[in-house]
Motif scaffolding. Structure first.
Motif, PDB file in Angstrom:
ATOM      1  N   UNK A   1      32.990  13.463  17.336  1.00 47.99           N
ATOM      2  CA  UNK A   1      33.587  12.150  17.462  1.00 47.99           C
ATOM      3  C   UNK A   1      32.499  11.104  17.716  1.00 47.99           C
ATOM      4  N   UNK A   2      32.559  10.031  16.958  1.00 52.91           N
ATOM      5  CA  UNK A   2      31.572   8.951  17.101  1.00 52.91           C
ATOM      6  C   UNK A   2      32.268   7.620  17.332  1.00 52.91           C
ATOM      7  N   UNK A   3      31.588   6.745  18.074  1.00 48.54           N
ATOM      8  CA  UNK A   3      31.937   5.329  18.076  1.00 48.54           C
ATOM      9  C   UNK A   3      30.766   4.633  17.390  1.00 48.54           C
ATOM     10  N   UNK A   4      31.052   3.784  16.405  1.00 46.78           N
ATOM     11  CA  UNK A   4      29.970   3.184  15.642  1.00 46.78           C
ATOM     12  C   UNK A   4      30.087   1.676  15.544  1.00 46.78           C
ATOM     13  N   UNK A   5      28.979   1.047  15.178  1.00 45.90           N
ATOM     14  CA  UNK A   5      28.942  -0.405  15.013  1.00 45.90           C
ATOM     15  C   UNK A   5      28.013  -0.742  13.859  1.00 45.90           C
ATOM     16  N   UNK A   6      28.377  -1.759  13.085  1.00 48.50           N
ATOM     17  CA  UNK A   6      27.530  -2.190  11.970  1.00 48.50           C
ATOM     18  C   UNK A   6      27.528  -3.721  11.924  1.00 48.50           C
ATOM     19  N   UNK A   7      26.359  -4.291  11.651  1.00 45.42           N
ATOM     20  CA  UNK A   7      26.248  -5.735  11.421  1.00 45.42           C
ATOM     21  C   UNK A   7      25.736  -5.911   9.997  1.00 45.42           C
ATOM     22  N   UNK A   8      26.506  -6.621   9.164  1.00 48.04           N
ATOM     23  CA  UNK A   8      26.136  -6.767   7.755  1.00 48.04           C
ATOM     24  C   UNK A   8      25.887  -8.217   7.399  1.00 48.04           C
ATOM     25  N   UNK A   9      24.849  -8.419   6.580  1.00 46.24           N
ATOM     26  CA  UNK A   9      24.617  -9.756   6.060  1.00 46.24           C
ATOM     27  C   UNK A   9      23.586 -10.559   6.813  1.00 46.24           C
ATOM     28  N   UNK A  10      22.753  -9.922   7.599  1.00 38.15           N
ATOM     29  CA  UNK A  10      21.642 -10.651   8.223  1.00 38.15           C
ATOM     30  C   UNK A  10      20.436  -9.743   8.388  1.00 38.15           C
ATOM     31  N   UNK A  11      19.263 -10.360   8.225  1.00 38.61           N
ATOM     32  CA  UNK A  11      18.017  -9.635   8.444  1.00 38.61           C
ATOM     33  C   UNK A  11      17.431  -9.962   9.800  1.00 38.61           C
ATOM     34  N   UNK A  12      18.167 -10.779  10.559  1.00 40.21           N
ATOM     35  CA  UNK A  12      17.642 -11.256  11.843  1.00 40.21           C
ATOM     36  C   UNK A  12      17.374 -10.090  12.795  1.00 40.21           C
TER      37      UNK A  12
ATOM     38  N   UNK B   1      22.931  -0.847  12.214  1.00 37.07           N
ATOM     39  CA  UNK B   1      24.059  -0.292  12.957  1.00 37.07           C
ATOM     40  C   UNK B   1      23.672   0.936  13.744  1.00 37.07           C
ATOM     41  N   UNK B   2      24.649   1.458  14.471  1.00 31.97           N
ATOM     42  CA  UNK B   2      24.437   2.715  15.168  1.00 31.97           C
ATOM     43  C   UNK B   2      25.729   3.496  15.272  1.00 31.97           C
TER      44      UNK B   2
ATOM     45  N   UNK C   1      22.285  -4.708  19.051  1.00 33.14           N
ATOM     46  CA  UNK C   1      22.951  -3.401  18.992  1.00 33.14           C
ATOM     47  C   UNK C   1      22.376  -2.431  20.016  1.00 33.14           C
ATOM     48  N   UNK C   2      21.061  -2.440  20.143  1.00 28.91           N
ATOM     49  CA  UNK C   2      20.430  -1.518  21.104  1.00 28.91           C
ATOM     50  C   UNK C   2      20.869  -1.870  22.524  1.00 28.91           C
ATOM     51  N   UNK C   3      20.905  -3.180  22.816  1.00 34.72           N
ATOM     52  CA  UNK C   3      21.322  -3.608  24.160  1.00 34.72           C
ATOM     53  C   UNK C   3      22.775  -3.188  24.425  1.00 34.72           C
ATOM     54  N   UNK C   4      23.657  -3.357  23.428  1.00 42.74           N
ATOM     55  CA  UNK C   4      25.070  -3.018  23.629  1.00 42.74           C
ATOM     56  C   UNK C   4      25.247  -1.522  23.882  1.00 42.74           C
ATOM     57  N   UNK C   5      24.475  -0.690  23.193  1.00 41.77           N
ATOM     58  CA  UNK C   5      24.566   0.754  23.419  1.00 41.77           C
ATOM     59  C   UNK C   5      24.088   1.108  24.821  1.00 41.77           C
ATOM     60  N   UNK C   6      22.961   0.524  25.200  1.00 35.53           N
ATOM     61  CA  UNK C   6      22.413   0.807  26.538  1.00 35.53           C
ATOM     62  C   UNK C   6      23.413   0.356  27.613  1.00 35.53           C
ATOM     63  N   UNK C   7      24.048  -0.801  27.399  1.00 32.76           N
ATOM     64  CA  UNK C   7      25.050  -1.282  28.362  1.00 32.76           C
ATOM     65  C   UNK C   7      26.245  -0.328  28.438  1.00 32.76           C
ATOM     66  N   UNK C   8      26.621   0.250  27.289  1.00 32.44           N
ATOM     67  CA  UNK C   8      27.757   1.188  27.290  1.00 32.44           C
ATOM     68  C   UNK C   8      27.409   2.438  28.101  1.00 32.44           C
ATOM     69  N   UNK C   9      26.235   2.981  27.883  1.00 30.69           N
ATOM     70  CA  UNK C   9      25.829   4.172  28.646  1.00 30.69           C
ATOM     71  C   UNK C   9      25.764   3.849  30.140  1.00 30.69           C
TER      72      UNK C   9
END
Ligand code: HAM
Length: 420
Positions: free
Chosen positions: A128-139, A303-304, A146-154
């Protein structure tokens, strides 16, 4: 011992209470920071056309060559149980035209994934995975976000032992020179035929070979970070400084490659040392060329996916109490048939008022029913017999202190609502 005739298939397991609730809570916690950050929820089918994964994930990856659950349907379509979520989500974005609206598109998802891997602790065939993707930017801010949000979740789950490994694989500007240098190095090694073939087709995959003898031979292999173009280098530097500004510690790992071919530039993995060999609790990266590979327009993405099963194992490894299983607040114990019907409607009213409640079934005697009340986790039992009903009262018992009080049935729901 009673041996059941049927068992869950090899490499899979059931989630039964209280672990079932713990898993629900883990998934909720992994998704919570994404919802706070305004990501939209997306759901795609559990199976897709096989070609989507062959092309998206990469023909020479372990996932595609060894691990897919692929089959031909009765109608003759070649389909595969999804081994991962990025290619399907990007397919859905393109198919639904989300990329033609405001960019970037930020999405999150949660579900079951399937890989025919050799089962071991933390490695399952259904996970089972929870995933996230951001599309349409190279920023690079999106990579960092995304990395910060994952670290905050853990962190929100109480985990303290998750480390962030960070690398850049470079874009098409940096990759050809690196690929050539890596091939030159690998060709000088004494490799088995299959690996030697891999050197010619996809040399980066060799870096992901987990065999200790291969890893040892790779000690002096060239690293991608020495080959980054100025713009790739700048992108990487921005990701690193944004992470530092957000108070997120990371370790540079110039050998990190990961098992999927679509990655470009930023690449990261979240590892936990309490899990043995399956230490990755999550991972992801940027995939700027994937849309074109799937026949879409240029649509950079990052994404992750976080593994919910391994996150739960990591919590156990840290000795954290498992979240979830709260039980009910009130448990009704009816004595006699008339009382049973009354208890049923009491519980229904309580539930409709938002009080969690359950009741003893099957005309159980007082002793058995009180045991069930204790097991339910309830703070209060409502014991009611025919005589109580005749007098218009029910006995409300505090299960912690044993104190009991007769309460008028008319005001009972209000009374219990106040108590809990
Ligand atoms: P992945 O690294 O293959 O990435 O999987 C992400 C996480 O899923 C792993 O870190 C692990 O926690 C969990 N996982 C993977 N395979 C298994 C397994 N057999 N048993 C238990 N847990 C497992 C991806 O799937 C990419 N789609 C991530 C991504 C999203 N990259 C960009 N966007």
């Amino acid at each position: 011992m009673n041996t059941p005739e049927f068992r869950a298939p090899r490499g899979t397991f059931d989630l039964v209470p209280p672990r079932g609730e713990a898993m629900l809570a883990v998934r909720d916690a992994l998704a919570a920071p994404l919802r706070t950050a305004g990501y939209g929820y997306v759901e795609t089918p559990s199976f897709e056309e096989t070609t989507l994964f062959a092309r998206g994930v990469g023909e020479s990856t372990d996932i595609v060559t060894k691990e897919m659950y692929s089959f031909t349907t009765r109608g003759g379509d070649d389909v595969t149980l999804r081994p991962e979520g990025t290619a399907p989500v990007l397919r859905a974005v393109l198919e639904n035209g989300l990329h033609r609206g405001a960019l970037p598109v930020k999405l999150w998802y949660s579900g079951s994934y399937y890989r025919y891997e050799r089962p071991q602790k933390g490695r399952y065939r259904h996970f089972s995975q929870v995933g996230a993707e951001i599309l349409g930017t190279e920023d690079p801010a999106s990579d960092a976000e995304l990395i910060v949000l994952a670290v905050d979740a853990y962190r929100a789950l109480g985990l303290t032992g998750v480390r962030v490994l960070l690398n850049s694989l470079g874009s098409h500007e940096s990759r050809p020179a690196y690929r050539a240098a890596l091939q030159e190095f690998l060709r000088r090694l004494d490799l088995d035929d299959e690996t030697a073939r891999r050197v010619e087709i996809n040399p980066l995959r060799v870096l992901d070979d987990k065999r200790p003898e291969i890893q040892k031979a790779l000690t002096d292999a060239p690293v991608i970070t020495d080959f980054l173009s100025p713009s790739d280098r700048a992108h990487h530097a921005t990701v690193r400084s944004l992470l530092t500004a957000a108070g997120v510690a990371f370790e540079d790992d110039p050998r990190l490659v990961r098992g999927l071919d679509y990655y470009t530039r930023t690449l990261f993995e979240f590892v936990h040392d309490g899990l043995g060999s399956q230490s990755a609790v999550g991972g992801g990266g940027r995939y700027d060329g994937l849309s074109e590979l799937l026949g879409g327009p240029a649509l950079p993405g990052v994404g992750w996916a976080l593994g919910a099963d391994r996150t739960l194992l990591a919590m156990e490894a840290e000795g954290l109490p498992l979240p979830g299983a709260t039980g009910v607040q009130v448990f009704a114990v009816p004595l006699g048939e008339e009382a049973a019907a009354w208890a049923f409607s009491l519980v229904t009213s309580l539930r409709r008022e938002g009080v969690t409640a359950d009741f003893a079934t099957g005309g159980r005697g007082l002793k058995g029913a009180m045991k069930a009340a204790d097991r339910s986790g309830a703070k209060y039992a409502v014991v009611v017999g025919e005589r109580d009903l005749a007098e218009g009262v029910a006995q409300v018992k505090d299960l912690a202190t044993g104190e009991q009080q007769a309460v008028s049935v008319n005001g009972l729901v209000t009374h219990l609502k106040r108590l809990v």
